[in-house]
Design a protein around this motif. Structure first.
Motif, PDB file in Angstrom:
ATOM      1  N   ILE A   1      -9.896  17.548 -18.010  1.00  0.00           N
ATOM      2  CA  ILE A   1     -10.178  18.170 -16.718  1.00  0.00           C
ATOM      3  C   ILE A   1      -9.278  17.582 -15.638  1.00  0.00           C
ATOM      4  N   ALA A   2      -9.094  16.263 -15.686  1.00  0.00           N
ATOM      5  CA  ALA A   2      -8.292  15.599 -14.658  1.00  0.00           C
ATOM      6  C   ALA A   2      -6.871  16.149 -14.593  1.00  0.00           C
ATOM      7  N   LYS A   3      -6.320  16.525 -15.737  1.00  0.00           N
ATOM      8  CA  LYS A   3      -4.951  17.053 -15.751  1.00  0.00           C
ATOM      9  C   LYS A   3      -4.816  18.289 -14.865  1.00  0.00           C
ATOM     10  N   TYR A   4      -5.884  19.082 -14.782  1.00  0.00           N
ATOM     11  CA  TYR A   4      -5.816  20.352 -14.053  1.00  0.00           C
ATOM     12  C   TYR A   4      -6.581  20.328 -12.732  1.00  0.00           C
ATOM     13  N   GLN A   5      -7.136  19.188 -12.354  1.00  0.00           N
ATOM     14  CA  GLN A   5      -8.044  19.176 -11.207  1.00  0.00           C
ATOM     15  C   GLN A   5      -7.378  19.640  -9.916  1.00  0.00           C
ATOM     16  N   HIS A   6      -6.073  19.408  -9.791  1.00  0.00           N
ATOM     17  CA  HIS A   6      -5.388  19.804  -8.556  1.00  0.00           C
ATOM     18  C   HIS A   6      -5.296  21.322  -8.392  1.00  0.00           C
ATOM     19  N   GLU A   7      -5.631  22.082  -9.428  1.00  0.00           N
ATOM     20  CA  GLU A   7      -5.535  23.539  -9.351  1.00  0.00           C
ATOM     21  C   GLU A   7      -6.848  24.192  -8.919  1.00  0.00           C
ATOM     22  N   PHE A   8      -7.872  23.379  -8.681  1.00  0.00           N
ATOM     23  CA  PHE A   8      -9.158  23.917  -8.236  1.00  0.00           C
ATOM     24  C   PHE A   8      -9.436  23.492  -6.801  1.00  0.00           C
ATOM     25  N   GLY A   9     -10.192  24.334  -6.095  1.00  0.00           N
ATOM     26  CA  GLY A   9     -10.555  23.999  -4.726  1.00  0.00           C
ATOM     27  C   GLY A   9     -11.644  22.956  -4.644  1.00  0.00           C
ATOM     28  N   GLY A  10     -12.404  22.796  -5.720  1.00  0.00           N
ATOM     29  CA  GLY A  10     -13.528  21.873  -5.763  1.00  0.00           C
ATOM     30  C   GLY A  10     -14.456  22.293  -6.881  1.00  0.00           C
ATOM     31  N   VAL A  11     -15.754  21.972  -6.728  1.00  0.00           N
ATOM     32  CA  VAL A  11     -16.720  22.339  -7.759  1.00  0.00           C
ATOM     33  C   VAL A  11     -17.900  23.070  -7.143  1.00  0.00           C
ATOM     34  N   VAL A  12     -18.563  23.868  -7.988  1.00  0.00           N
ATOM     35  CA  VAL A  12     -19.877  24.418  -7.675  1.00  0.00           C
ATOM     36  C   VAL A  12     -20.837  23.735  -8.635  1.00  0.00           C
ATOM     37  N   VAL A  13     -21.808  23.006  -8.100  1.00  0.00           N
ATOM     38  CA  VAL A  13     -22.736  22.271  -8.946  1.00  0.00           C
ATOM     39  C   VAL A  13     -24.060  23.024  -9.043  1.00  0.00           C
ATOM     40  N   TYR A  14     -24.692  22.879 -10.189  1.00  0.00           N
ATOM     41  CA  TYR A  14     -25.974  23.536 -10.444  1.00  0.00           C
ATOM     42  C   TYR A  14     -26.829  22.608 -11.289  1.00  0.00           C
TER      43      TYR A  14
ATOM     44  N   GLY B   1     -21.017  30.274 -12.682  1.00  0.00           N
ATOM     45  CA  GLY B   1     -19.797  30.835 -13.253  1.00  0.00           C
ATOM     46  C   GLY B   1     -19.255  31.981 -12.430  1.00  0.00           C
ATOM     47  N   THR B   2     -20.159  32.811 -11.907  1.00  0.00           N
ATOM     48  CA  THR B   2     -19.739  33.924 -11.055  1.00  0.00           C
ATOM     49  C   THR B   2     -19.050  33.412  -9.799  1.00  0.00           C
ATOM     50  N   ILE B   3     -19.663  32.432  -9.139  1.00  0.00           N
ATOM     51  CA  ILE B   3     -19.078  31.863  -7.919  1.00  0.00           C
ATOM     52  C   ILE B   3     -17.744  31.196  -8.229  1.00  0.00           C
ATOM     53  N   ALA B   4     -17.677  30.500  -9.361  1.00  0.00           N
ATOM     54  CA  ALA B   4     -16.441  29.813  -9.743  1.00  0.00           C
ATOM     55  C   ALA B   4     -15.275  30.780  -9.840  1.00  0.00           C
ATOM     56  N   GLY B   5     -15.499  31.950 -10.468  1.00  0.00           N
ATOM     57  CA  GLY B   5     -14.432  32.921 -10.611  1.00  0.00           C
ATOM     58  C   GLY B   5     -13.975  33.493  -9.287  1.00  0.00           C
ATOM     59  N   LEU B   6     -14.903  33.603  -8.326  1.00  0.00           N
ATOM     60  CA  LEU B   6     -14.564  34.175  -7.026  1.00  0.00           C
ATOM     61  C   LEU B   6     -13.852  33.176  -6.126  1.00  0.00           C
ATOM     62  N   GLN B   7     -14.220  31.894  -6.219  1.00  0.00           N
ATOM     63  CA  GLN B   7     -13.733  30.907  -5.260  1.00  0.00           C
ATOM     64  C   GLN B   7     -12.828  29.846  -5.883  1.00  0.00           C
ATOM     65  N   ASN B   8     -12.441  30.037  -7.136  1.00  0.00           N
ATOM     66  CA  ASN B   8     -11.568  29.091  -7.840  1.00  0.00           C
ATOM     67  C   ASN B   8     -12.165  27.684  -7.840  1.00  0.00           C
ATOM     68  N   LEU B   9     -13.428  27.612  -8.214  1.00  0.00           N
ATOM     69  CA  LEU B   9     -14.143  26.345  -8.297  1.00  0.00           C
ATOM     70  C   LEU B   9     -14.517  26.073  -9.749  1.00  0.00           C
ATOM     71  N   LEU B  10     -14.698  24.811 -10.068  1.00  0.00           N
ATOM     72  CA  LEU B  10     -15.133  24.446 -11.406  1.00  0.00           C
ATOM     73  C   LEU B  10     -16.661  24.373 -11.418  1.00  0.00           C
ATOM     74  N   PRO B  11     -17.339  25.128 -12.304  1.00  0.00           N
ATOM     75  CA  PRO B  11     -18.800  25.058 -12.355  1.00  0.00           C
ATOM     76  C   PRO B  11     -19.236  23.849 -13.183  1.00  0.00           C
ATOM     77  N   VAL B  12     -20.082  23.000 -12.610  1.00  0.00           N
ATOM     78  CA  VAL B  12     -20.423  21.739 -13.260  1.00  0.00           C
ATOM     79  C   VAL B  12     -21.911  21.468 -13.085  1.00  0.00           C
ATOM     80  N   ASP B  13     -22.579  21.167 -14.190  1.00  0.00           N
ATOM     81  CA  ASP B  13     -23.965  20.721 -14.099  1.00  0.00           C
ATOM     82  C   ASP B  13     -24.013  19.403 -13.325  1.00  0.00           C
ATOM     83  N   VAL B  14     -25.061  19.237 -12.533  1.00  0.00           N
ATOM     84  CA  VAL B  14     -25.124  18.090 -11.636  1.00  0.00           C
ATOM     85  C   VAL B  14     -25.041  16.761 -12.394  1.00  0.00           C
ATOM     86  N   LYS B  15     -25.615  16.670 -13.588  1.00  0.00           N
ATOM     87  CA  LYS B  15     -25.558  15.423 -14.351  1.00  0.00           C
ATOM     88  C   LYS B  15     -24.141  15.148 -14.860  1.00  0.00           C
ATOM     89  N   PHE B  16     -23.441  16.179 -15.259  1.00  0.00           N
ATOM     90  CA  PHE B  16     -22.053  16.028 -15.695  1.00  0.00           C
ATOM     91  C   PHE B  16     -21.183  15.597 -14.517  1.00  0.00           C
TER      92      PHE B  16
END
Length: 666
Positions: A101-114, A127-142
């Motif tokens: 993930i770190a290799k590509y992190q600069h290509e995302f605007g941030g994360v959407v946590v759930y 996942g829907t929001i991620a596709g619209l806003q170029n965010l990585l969807p991540v579970d809060v524990k992850f």
């Protein structure tokens, strides 16, 4: 005498080095050609990590195809089967998910946590929001482990604070807040508990809404139809699967929108980047019509692209394949989502393998649900839109026969006959023979609909028991045509070879298992319905000079070397049909028909006919035609000979044509 060209073209595919190409009329986008692929293996990863990486794959690949995910499914065919067969260059450098993930992190605007523990459906919202806003969807524990592992992505959307009484309320929130920004050309339905890493890359890449709603439950059905109301028949497609097959497929069909089943289809954004030049196989000549029993057996489930990706590849490697004719259902949608897979099957096909479309054209549409006695597609305009959309993909893939689920009314017969001009025939699913057995039906004196009886048979014994009486009582006075469908999950080429022998024991020397295209050509020939005369074994071809390749214009694939080419204006190719027929139509394809170049190179041609091979009558002339094919209805004209002549070879001075078809009756 320029007659109207009935062929409906499409925007050509293009090779891409980066980005996506998604012209109007194309169901799914094409992606950049994959070169070197960073690869991560998902075996043993938690479900939330699989979701994150699959969405990440879509977000990265929509810019440039760079990520391949191993070990999502791939157990049936082997994890290396498709990458090896399609010559993908995978570069597996790490097993550390955080480093990946770190290799590509600069290509995302941030994360959407759930918080997936609060509701698994939050995965779909994230996942829907991620596709619209170029965010990585991540579970809060992850996400809590990101900073300690070198990932510096800020939370831009926090879904953990949202409170919903149920998942319907959550999807209402999605509809109210995010649906306006989603593409209306695609919606994805996937189970947030089961489908952790399948097709979500495509959803993210195209900015699609991701839902999971049960059409059997009134409040969920109402929510589902709110989404579907905003989509358009003939333009939109559904991906994924449903909580229950018939109600879910039916919900989309009610709107004239079909589903490409893809709930276990992996690496969609990689395979959609393969070459879209389809190597459509040459069709062999049919046999001469005799008073025999002609049987066409279809294998089910090809509408499901995950079946095409996984289980079908196992059946395809059966050493008995090719020993008898088998009609394999396959998805025309592979033209977009998996052209490399489709070409693999085309490149390894035998003359006894015939590719047909599963229900009921482009994607799975359930026009009438025989099990629940519900007509889902009741609007003629929607039926026409679905048929037109399907025709584009039937033409692209060279598929000439489809299986419709389940049965049809007149508006549907008319829609297919009017708009699916590629088709030789259609089979219907005669599940229960109530209130009476379906009959073979011919629409507009050109398109034949035949019942599959049995429909979706679990074993060859089922097929034998349904057909044995008709075969045993066959009196040989006229041909008998029978078709049936077997379940691909429980049937093999070896099983079908044994079935053929059992039928032979009932009527020695009178049984012919046939390809579906031959089945319908033979039926039409026997019943005075126009059929493609170029399939007949008696047709002879001659040409005007040695620069032409006349044999290749008949039943020739519009790709590779299977073309007729000439540099000479006035060059001609002539067909002797062996007898006089009443001709009603002809078609012709450009050599680049199935590739990027969808134009006919403005070549000018004329078609003449003759009864004696000496005195010729002009019946059509095409000039200035920029479509990928010619498809022209003729005033019925009696002829034994037909001659196609080049008037102008076009801008580059070379005529390259293939697959000339002449339709007529004796």
């Amino acid at each position: 005498m320029n007659r109207e060209n009935q062929f409906v073209g499409w925007q050509p595919y293009r090779s891409l080095n980066e980005g996506m190409n998604w012209p109007d009329g194309q169901a799914l986008p094409s992606f950049a050609t994959p070169e070197e692929l960073d690869t991560f293996t998902l075996y043993h990863q938690p479900d939330d990590v699989k979701n994150t990486l699959t969405v990440m794959q879509g977000l990265i690949n929509r810019k440039k195809t760079r990520i391949f995910l191993n070990g999502i499914k791939g157990k049936e065919e082997g994890a290396d089967h498709w990458p090896t067969a399609l010559h993908l260059h995978r570069n597996e450098k790490t097993t550390d998910v955080f480093a990946f993930i770190a290799k590509y992190q600069h290509e995302f605007g941030g994360v959407v946590v759930y918080d997936g523990e609060r509701s698994p459906h939050m995965v779909n919202l994230a996942g829907t929001i991620a596709g619209l806003q170029n965010l990585l969807p991540v579970d809060v524990k992850f996400y809590q482990a990101f900073a300690a592992n070198g990932i510096e992505l800020k939370i831009l959307v926090d879904l953990t604070t949202l409170q919903f009484e149920n998942h319907v309320e959550m999807y209402q929130y999605m509809y109210d807040t995010y649906w306006e920004g989603c593409t209306k050309r695609v919606m994805v339905s996937v189970d947030p508990v089961v489908h952790h890493a399948y097709i979500r890359d495509m959803a993210a890449a195209v900015g699609a809404a991701v839902v999971w709603l049960d059409a059997r439950i009134p409040e969920e059905a109402a929510m589902l139809h709110r989404f579907l109301d905003d989509m358009t028949a003939g333009e939109s497609i559904l991906l994924g699967w449903w909580p229950e097959e018939r109600s879910g497929i039916g919900a989309g069909t009610r709107h004239g929108i079909s589903t490409i089943p893809s709930d276990y289809y992996d690496n969609a954004t990689v395979y959609a980047g393969m070459s879209h030049i389809l190597r459509i196989p040459t069709v062999p000549k049919k046999q001469r019509l005799e008073n025999k029993v002609y049987i066409a057996i279809f294998l089910s489930d090809g509408d499901n692209v995950q079946y095409c990706q996984h289980h079908m590849s196992i059946l395809w490697r059966d050493p008995k394949r090719g020993t008898i004719p088998i009609n394999w259902t396959i998805s025309p949608g592979l033209a977009d989502i998996g052209p490399g897979l489709l070409n693999y099957y085309y490149d390894t096909i035998t003359e006894n393998d015939c590719m047909c479309s599963g229900p009921s054209g482009l994607g799975y549409a359930l026009i009438y649900d025989s099990h629940n006695e519900v007509y889902y597609l009741q609007d003629g305009e929607l039926a026409n839109a679905y048929a037109k959309f399907s025709e584009q993909y039937l033409a692209k893939t060279g598929i000439r026969v489809i299986t419709v689920w389940d049965v049809l009314r007149e508006i549907h017969f008319d829609a297919y006959a009017t708009h699916c001009r590629t088709l030789y025939g259609v089979t219907l699913e005669d599940w229960f023979r109530k209130p009476a057995a379906l009959k073979i039906h011919v629409e507009q004196n050109k398109l034949t609909f035949a019942p599959n009886y049995p429909a979706y048979a679990e074993t060859c014994d089922d097929i034998y028991n349904h057909m044995k009486e008709a075969i045993a009582t066959f009196d040989g006075t006229k041909p008998l045509f029978l078709s049936g469908q077997g379940v691909s999950w429980s049937m093999t080429a070896e099983n079908l070879a044994e079935l053929k022998q059992r039928f032979e024991d009932l009527q020695p020397g009178k049984i012919e298992f046939v390809r579906a295209d031959h089945f319908f050509a033979l039926h039409n020939e026997a019943n005075g319905v126009p059929f493609n005369l170029a399939l007949s074994p008696d047709v002879k071809v001659t040409a005007s000079d040695s620069t032409c390749h006349p044999a290749k214009v008949i039943n020739g694939s519009p790709s590779g070397d299977n073309v007729w080419s000439s540099k000479n204006p006035g060059a001609w190719v002539s067909l002797d049909l062996g007898a006089a027929y009443s001709l009603t139509r002809y078609t012709l394809k450009n050599a680049e028909f199935s590739g990027m170049d969808a134009s006919l190179n403005t070549v000018a041609l004329k078609l003449e006919v003759s009864l004696n091979g000496k005195d010729w009558t002009l019946v059509d002339e095409q000039t200035g035609n920029e479509k990928a094919a010619i498809d022209v209805n003729l005033d019925p004209v009696k002829a034994r000979y037909a001659r196609l002549t080049v008037i102008d070879p076009g801008a580059d001075g070379v005529t390259r044509l293939a697959d000339l078809e002449l339709y007529g009756i004796a």
